[in-house]
Design an enzyme around this catalytic site. Structure first.
Site, mmCIF file in Angstrom:
data_model
loop_
_atom_site.group_PDB
_atom_site.id
_atom_site.type_symbol
_atom_site.label_atom_id
_atom_site.label_comp_id
_atom_site.label_asym_id
_atom_site.label_seq_id
_atom_site.Cartn_x
_atom_site.Cartn_y
_atom_site.Cartn_z
ATOM 1 N N GLU A 44 0.853 -1.195 0.000
ATOM 2 C CA GLU A 44 0.000 0.000 0.000
ATOM 3 C C GLU A 44 0.887 1.244 0.000
ATOM 4 O OE1 GLU A 44 -2.728 0.347 3.339
ATOM 5 O OE2 GLU A 44 -2.851 2.514 3.034
ATOM 6 N N ARG A 48 0.243 10.382 -0.176
ATOM 7 C CA ARG A 48 0.501 11.476 0.764
ATOM 8 C C ARG A 48 1.679 12.320 0.365
ATOM 9 N NH1 ARG A 48 0.098 8.370 6.505
ATOM 10 N NH2 ARG A 48 -1.699 7.156 5.843
ATOM 11 N N LYS A 132 -11.070 -1.900 6.304
ATOM 12 C CA LYS A 132 -9.937 -1.476 7.132
ATOM 13 C C LYS A 132 -10.509 -0.817 8.390
ATOM 14 C CE LYS A 132 -6.521 2.271 7.049
ATOM 15 N NZ LYS A 132 -5.565 3.030 6.247
HETATM 16 C C1 3PG Z 1 -1.244 5.461 8.521
HETATM 17 O O1 3PG Z 1 -2.269 6.015 8.217
HETATM 18 O O2 3PG Z 1 -0.148 6.010 8.500
HETATM 19 C C2 3PG Z 1 -1.362 4.034 8.851
HETATM 20 O O3 3PG Z 1 -2.503 3.814 9.585
HETATM 21 C C3 3PG Z 1 -0.178 3.480 9.534
HETATM 22 O O4 3PG Z 1 -0.200 3.804 10.845
HETATM 23 P P1 3PG Z 1 1.016 3.374 11.760
HETATM 24 O O5 3PG Z 1 2.151 4.275 11.403
HETATM 25 O O6 3PG Z 1 0.506 3.588 13.161
HETATM 26 O O7 3PG Z 1 1.317 1.939 11.448
#
Ligand code: 3PG
Length: 211
Positions: A44, A48, A132
């Protein structure tokens, strides 16, 4: 044209879906290869960073054993751009009918983000049952997933957000958890240092988690 997996196939491929934030397209291919070498194929890549779409394109083209997906899909336009870049599945931090419809129309498997019963019901109304749970640990973690087992027994979840090697086992042991998501497989410092062996090792440990 590469075959697109269903959302459940994305979840069942490995115990962990790595949530990847890529600032530099130069990291994309070696990172993907390192994860695949450790047994993690569903990747994934979050929408961003300005580099995200180029990273997806590079992985889709150059790492045939990887299945690249788009994370942080928040609009129909995001879904469209991700599909054009070679994404074969999508993950969203929340759920809207517009995103659900767009992914359906694009033939893109979607793991919709939910954190409440109403959001689960909205996603189910549109045919989504592999969801999710986000942000999982902040929004109730194991206790919340146990509470959902009664009313939403037909739903499988991928808890993501605050998941790490220490709490992943307890989550994966739940009958309504198909896999977990997390960013710990792709530490920014390892990427900067080009320490791909470290990424492969983290992937190998994640792939071996029982569920
Ligand atoms: C995110 O949105 O960055 C993911 O949910 C990952 O979260 P994490 O860094 O707590 O694993």
């Amino acid at each position: 044209m590469a075959v697109k997996p269903t959302a459940l196939e994305v979840m069942l491929a490995a115990p962990v879906i790595p949530v990847i934030v890529l600032e530099d397209v130069a990291y994309a291919v070696p990172l993907a290869r390192a994860l695949v070498a450790g047994g993690i194929r569903m990747l994934e890549v979050t929408l961003r960073t300005p580099a995200a779409l180029a990273c997806m394109e590079a992985i889709a083209k150059e790492v045939p054993d990887a299945v690249v997906g788009a994370g942080t899909v928040r609009s129909a336009a995001d879904a469209q751009a991700a599909a054009m870049a070679g994404a074969r599945f999508a993950v969203s931090p929340g759920y809207t009918h517009a995103v659900g419809r767009a992914c359906h129309d694009l033939g893109l498997a979607l793991l919709p983000g939910v954190a409440t019963g109403s959001e689960i019901m909205a996603a189910q109304e549109d045919g989504y049952t592999a969801l999710k749970f986000f942000p999982a640990m902040q929004a109730g973690g194991v206790a919340m997933l146990k509470a959902w087992q009664g009313p939403f027994a037909d739903v499988k979840f991928c808890p993501t957000g605050g998941v790490n090697p220490a709490n992943a086992r307890e989550l994966l042991a739940l009958p309504n958890v198909a896999c977990v998501g997390g960013s710990w497989l792709t530490p920014a410092d390892a990427m900067k240092a080009g320490d791909w062996q470290k990424v492969t090792q983290l992937a190998r440990e994640a792939a071996a988690l029982p569920r």
